[in-house]
Write a protein that holds these residues in place. Structure first.
Motif, PDB file in Angstrom:
ATOM      1  N   GLY A  69       0.748  -1.537  -0.368  1.00 57.16           N
ATOM      2  CA  GLY A  69       0.313  -0.182   0.182  1.00 57.16           C
ATOM      3  C   GLY A  69       0.952   0.838   0.004  1.00 57.16           C
ATOM      4  N   SER A  70       2.247   0.941   0.012  1.00 54.34           N
ATOM      5  CA  SER A  70       3.081   2.660  -0.491  1.00 54.34           C
ATOM      6  C   SER A  70       4.220   2.336  -1.473  1.00 54.34           C
ATOM      7  N   TYR A  71       4.346   3.518  -1.681  1.00 58.04           N
ATOM      8  CA  TYR A  71       6.108   3.495  -2.710  1.00 58.04           C
ATOM      9  C   TYR A  71       6.755   3.175  -2.143  1.00 58.04           C
ATOM     10  N   ALA A  72       7.186   3.337  -0.483  1.00 53.48           N
ATOM     11  CA  ALA A  72       8.011   2.105  -0.104  1.00 53.48           C
ATOM     12  C   ALA A  72       8.425   0.849  -0.885  1.00 53.48           C
ATOM     13  N   ASP A  73       7.271  -0.028  -0.846  1.00 55.51           N
ATOM     14  CA  ASP A  73       7.783  -1.045  -1.427  1.00 55.51           C
ATOM     15  C   ASP A  73       8.566  -1.728  -2.684  1.00 55.51           C
ATOM     16  N   ARG A  74       8.867  -0.275  -3.828  1.00 57.93           N
ATOM     17  CA  ARG A  74       9.750  -0.217  -4.686  1.00 57.93           C
ATOM     18  C   ARG A  74      11.442  -0.210  -4.211  1.00 57.93           C
ATOM     19  N   ALA A  75      11.449   0.791  -3.035  1.00 56.78           N
ATOM     20  CA  ALA A  75      13.122   0.900  -2.735  1.00 56.78           C
ATOM     21  C   ALA A  75      13.509  -0.586  -1.409  1.00 56.78           C
ATOM     22  N   SER A  76      12.010  -0.947  -1.215  1.00 55.49           N
ATOM     23  CA  SER A  76      12.210  -2.000  -0.484  1.00 55.49           C
ATOM     24  C   SER A  76      12.603  -3.116  -1.663  1.00 55.49           C
ATOM     25  N   SER A  77      11.778  -3.570  -2.809  1.00 53.91           N
ATOM     26  CA  SER A  77      12.245  -4.370  -3.331  1.00 53.91           C
ATOM     27  C   SER A  77      13.908  -4.113  -3.942  1.00 53.91           C
ATOM     28  N   ALA A  78      14.212  -2.906  -4.104  1.00 59.79           N
ATOM     29  CA  ALA A  78      15.831  -2.744  -5.223  1.00 59.79           C
ATOM     30  C   ALA A  78      16.771  -2.828  -3.974  1.00 59.79           C
ATOM     31  N   VAL A  79      16.736  -2.825  -2.432  1.00 61.31           N
ATOM     32  CA  VAL A  79      17.434  -3.405  -1.094  1.00 61.31           C
ATOM     33  C   VAL A  79      17.418  -4.502  -1.448  1.00 61.31           C
ATOM     34  N   VAL A  80      16.368  -5.557  -1.203  1.00 66.19           N
ATOM     35  CA  VAL A  80      16.532  -6.279  -0.375  1.00 66.19           C
ATOM     36  C   VAL A  80      16.903  -7.537  -1.782  1.00 66.19           C
TER      37      VAL A  80
END
Ligand SMILES: [Zn+2]
Length: 376
Positions: A88-99
């Motif tokens: 539910g958040s834009y932060a998923d783009r960051a997390s997917s890139a990090v992980v």
């Protein structure tokens, strides 16, 4: 295309692409890329379709269909719904890139509400553990419960080894700019809700680095009275705009009456865009998961077991086709049940492309969902 990892504050350039912070001034490092051209990998129904345009190519892709969020009109405002990302958040783009880029048994993440929750989701997807390092004074107690429900733990006096502001987050968030460039919307500006300013700077950098990107001005919107985002001074091209908190609340209420539940900060860009006109509002996060907590009343257990039973027999169905099989429930109820089944790890979703549209398909999890080999 060539990229270097550099400090946007003091100009330090790092040869070590795994470095996260500037050893000279402590600012988060960012990749600066040159001559980026639109180069779509159509094998991915997610932000990873832009993998060829990223500064680093991960050895694996840990994905749950993040990105490719819809651009729709809400009222008079063209809105990009980052709320449609997995948590539910834009932060998923960051997390997917990090992980995808950093493989760890345990991620020790500095608490930042949406990012911490999203990281918990992606760490679990990768089969890793997460520990969120928080200051008890600034911790939202609901976040503790939600992070714990995804198998994460909270620590109060450990040292985090991962911050939201890092070069890989920026690479993930730049894909918002790439999507805007691909969509070629008729707009003059993109309005970005801002607290640290990392999102606005990522969108601005993404647009700036891409050859032939649309002439969109990036406007960082802050709520009057809140501190100026610390990172915004690092980009000359971003305009800062303030909105009165009363206006944001009015927008929140107006939208809630139409069934759209935005977080306060997310509604700030919408609210500002409604006044300015001719721009795109980034809707960064919804209240959906908070509201979902109140919907677990009698009847939904039945619906959830019906869905499990249907998926075990038929597999690979869209929410709409599931709903057609159980039309005594509302479509919204089916979505809500699917969401809680997803979060509990019972149901997994994958995305396929149907023409230019991303379609979400549900099936029972087999334990390996979400991880794709980059080379396939
Ligand atoms: Zn520096």
């Amino acid at each position: 295309m060539r990229c270097e990892l550099r400090c946007p504050r003091c100009g330090f350039v790092s040869d070590d692409h795994n470095m996260m912070r500037c050893p000279r001034c402590g600012s988060p490092l960012m990749f600066k890329c040159h001559e980026v051209r639109l180069d779509v990998n159509s094998g991915y129904a997610s932000m990873w379709r832009y993998v060829n345009m990223m500064a680093v190519k991960p050895a694996r892709v840990v994905s749950y269909g993040e990105g490719l969020t819809p651009l729709v009109k809400i009222g008079e405002v063209m809105s990009k719904l980052e709320t449609r990302n997995p948590t539910g958040s834009y932060a998923d783009r960051a997390s997917s890139a990090v992980v995808s880029n950093i493989v760890r048994d345990i991620y020790r993440v500095r608490y930042e509400s949406d990012f911490a929750y999203s990281m918990a989701f992606y760490a679990r997807l990768a089969g890793s553990a997460i520990s969120v390092v928080a200051d008890p004074q600034s911790l939202d107690p609901y976040d503790v419960v939600e992070i714990a429900s995804l198998g994460g733990s909270i620590e109060f006096d450990a040292a985090p080894d991962l911050y939201y502001e890092n070069p890989l987050s920026v690479e993930g968030l730049k894909t918002i700019a790439f999507e805007l460039a691909e969509a070629q919307p008729r707009a003059e500006a993109v309005y970005v809700p801002s607290s640290s300013g990392l999102l606005a700077i990522s969108v601005a950098e993404g647009l700036d680095e891409l050859v032939g990107s649309p002439p969109l001005e990036v406007v960082a919107v802050i709520v009057k009275g809140s501190p100026t985002p610390s990172m915004l001074g690092l980009s000359k091209s971003i305009r800062l705009a303030e909105i009165e908190p009363e206006e944001v609340v009015k927008s929140q209420v107006r939208l809630a009456k139409r069934g759209i539940y935005m977080k306060f900060l997310a509604a700030s860009a919408y609210s500002y865009a409604a006044v300015e006109g001719n721009g795109i509002a980034l809707i960064t996060g919804s209240l959906r998961r908070s509201l979902q907590r109140k919907t677990k009343v009698g009847g939904t257990t039945m619906l959830r077991s019906m869905i499990i039973s249907l998926l075990s027999r038929r597999g690979g169905l869209t929410a709409y086709s599931i709903w057609k099989e159980m039309s005594q429930y509302t479509l919204r109820g089916v979505y809500s049940a699917l969401r809680s089944l997803e979060l509990s790890g019972t149901v997994c979703a994958r995305y396929t492309m149907e023409g230019s549209r991303k379609v979400k398909v549900y099936e029972l999890c087999d334990g390996q969902a979400g991880e794709q080999n980059f080379n396939t």
